[in-house]
Design a protein around this motif. Structure first.
Motif, PDB file in Angstrom:
ATOM      1  N   PRO A 160      45.361  45.076  40.854  1.00 52.42           N
ATOM      2  CA  PRO A 160      44.410  45.262  42.088  1.00 52.42           C
ATOM      3  C   PRO A 160      43.092  44.669  41.856  1.00 52.42           C
ATOM      4  CG  PRO A 160      44.929  47.400  41.090  1.00 52.42           C
ATOM      5  CD  PRO A 160      45.636  46.372  40.377  1.00 52.42           C
ATOM      6  N   GLN A 161      42.446  44.618  40.654  1.00 50.35           N
ATOM      7  CA  GLN A 161      41.109  44.041  40.341  1.00 50.35           C
ATOM      8  C   GLN A 161      41.129  42.583  40.604  1.00 50.35           C
ATOM      9  OE1 GLN A 161      43.413  45.097  38.206  1.00 50.35           O
ATOM     10  NE2 GLN A 161      43.317  43.722  36.266  1.00 50.35           N
ATOM     11  N   SER A 162      42.353  41.968  40.367  1.00 50.92           N
ATOM     12  CA  SER A 162      42.340  40.372  40.590  1.00 50.92           C
ATOM     13  C   SER A 162      42.678  40.336  42.106  1.00 50.92           C
ATOM     14  CB  SER A 162      43.539  39.708  40.143  1.00 50.92           C
ATOM     15  OG  SER A 162      43.372  39.856  38.649  1.00 50.92           O
ATOM     16  N   GLN A 163      43.326  41.106  42.967  1.00 47.46           N
ATOM     17  CA  GLN A 163      43.307  41.149  44.394  1.00 47.46           C
ATOM     18  C   GLN A 163      41.690  41.093  44.838  1.00 47.46           C
ATOM     19  OE1 GLN A 163      45.794  43.752  46.836  1.00 47.46           O
ATOM     20  NE2 GLN A 163      47.141  44.019  44.912  1.00 47.46           N
ATOM     21  N   ASP A 164      41.134  42.136  44.324  1.00 44.23           N
ATOM     22  CA  ASP A 164      39.576  42.266  44.808  1.00 44.23           C
ATOM     23  C   ASP A 164      38.798  41.200  44.487  1.00 44.23           C
ATOM     24  OD1 ASP A 164      40.316  44.726  45.597  1.00 44.23           O
ATOM     25  OD2 ASP A 164      39.410  46.046  43.897  1.00 44.23           O
ATOM     26  N   ALA A 165      38.965  40.499  43.403  1.00 49.71           N
ATOM     27  CA  ALA A 165      38.142  39.291  43.071  1.00 49.71           C
ATOM     28  C   ALA A 165      38.425  38.335  44.044  1.00 49.71           C
ATOM     29  CB  ALA A 165      38.386  38.813  41.698  1.00 49.71           C
ATOM     30  N   ARG A 221      39.730  38.497  47.086  1.00 51.93           N
ATOM     31  CA  ARG A 221      39.030  38.919  48.521  1.00 51.93           C
ATOM     32  C   ARG A 221      37.550  38.503  48.457  1.00 51.93           C
ATOM     33  NH1 ARG A 221      42.192  43.759  47.794  1.00 51.93           N
ATOM     34  NH2 ARG A 221      43.946  43.598  49.125  1.00 51.93           N
ATOM     35  N   ARG A 222      36.882  38.868  47.459  1.00 51.71           N
ATOM     36  CA  ARG A 222      35.481  38.617  47.265  1.00 51.71           C
ATOM     37  C   ARG A 222      35.301  36.998  47.406  1.00 51.71           C
ATOM     38  NH1 ARG A 222      35.749  42.687  43.469  1.00 51.71           N
ATOM     39  NH2 ARG A 222      35.515  41.161  41.855  1.00 51.71           N
TER      40      ARG A 222
END
Length: 138
Positions: free
Chosen positions: A18-23, A25-26
């Motif tokens: 999920p940290q890659s998803q967030d990155a 998205r940003r």
């Protein structure tokens, strides 16, 4: 495997990280939209795709035939000799990728810009290469 299969592995990696998803998205939220958008300027998207394709290559074994006498390292490969290349083994080799070779780590495909706070694409993902083998100019 086809493009759809590769994309499925990208989605799998994003679903499990999920940290890659967030990155991503940003990165996409700050990306200018429109007809002049330069999608080559999305280093995190590029890094996630490269990380997923490295771990889950479309072809795990490639067979090539030498069209002339050549060498691989110090080994002579005579004309018409078949050579097998196991991409999955190379893409998981710790001597090339480090002790975390089996890990999904998109950051290995990124480097910080010397001129600013942005990220740049690292074309070799941190793996060693001979001079002049990079597909991207520096």
């Amino acid at each position: 495997m086809n493009t759809g299969g590769s994309l499925a592995w990208v989605f799998y990696c994003l679903a499990t990280h999920p940290q890659s998803q967030d990155a991503i998205r940003r990165e996409l939220a700050s990306f200018p939209d429109g007809p002049d958008a330069d999608y080559d300027q999305l280093p995190m998207v590029h890094a996630v795709v490269m990380a997923a394709v490295r771990l889950y290559p479309g072809f795990t074994f490639l067979l090539r035939k030498a069209i002339r006498d050549t060498t691989i390292g110090d080994q002579l490969i005579p004309n018409n000799t078949f050579v097998g290349l196991c991409t999955r083994a190379i893409n998981h080799a710790e001597h090339l990728w480090g002790p975390d070779a089996a890990a999904f780590r998109p950051e290995r495909w990124l480097e910080r810009s010397a001129e600013g706070p942005g990220l740049l694409i690292s074309p070799l993902g941190g793996a060693p290469a001979s001079e002049g083998t990079s597909p991207w100019p520096r």
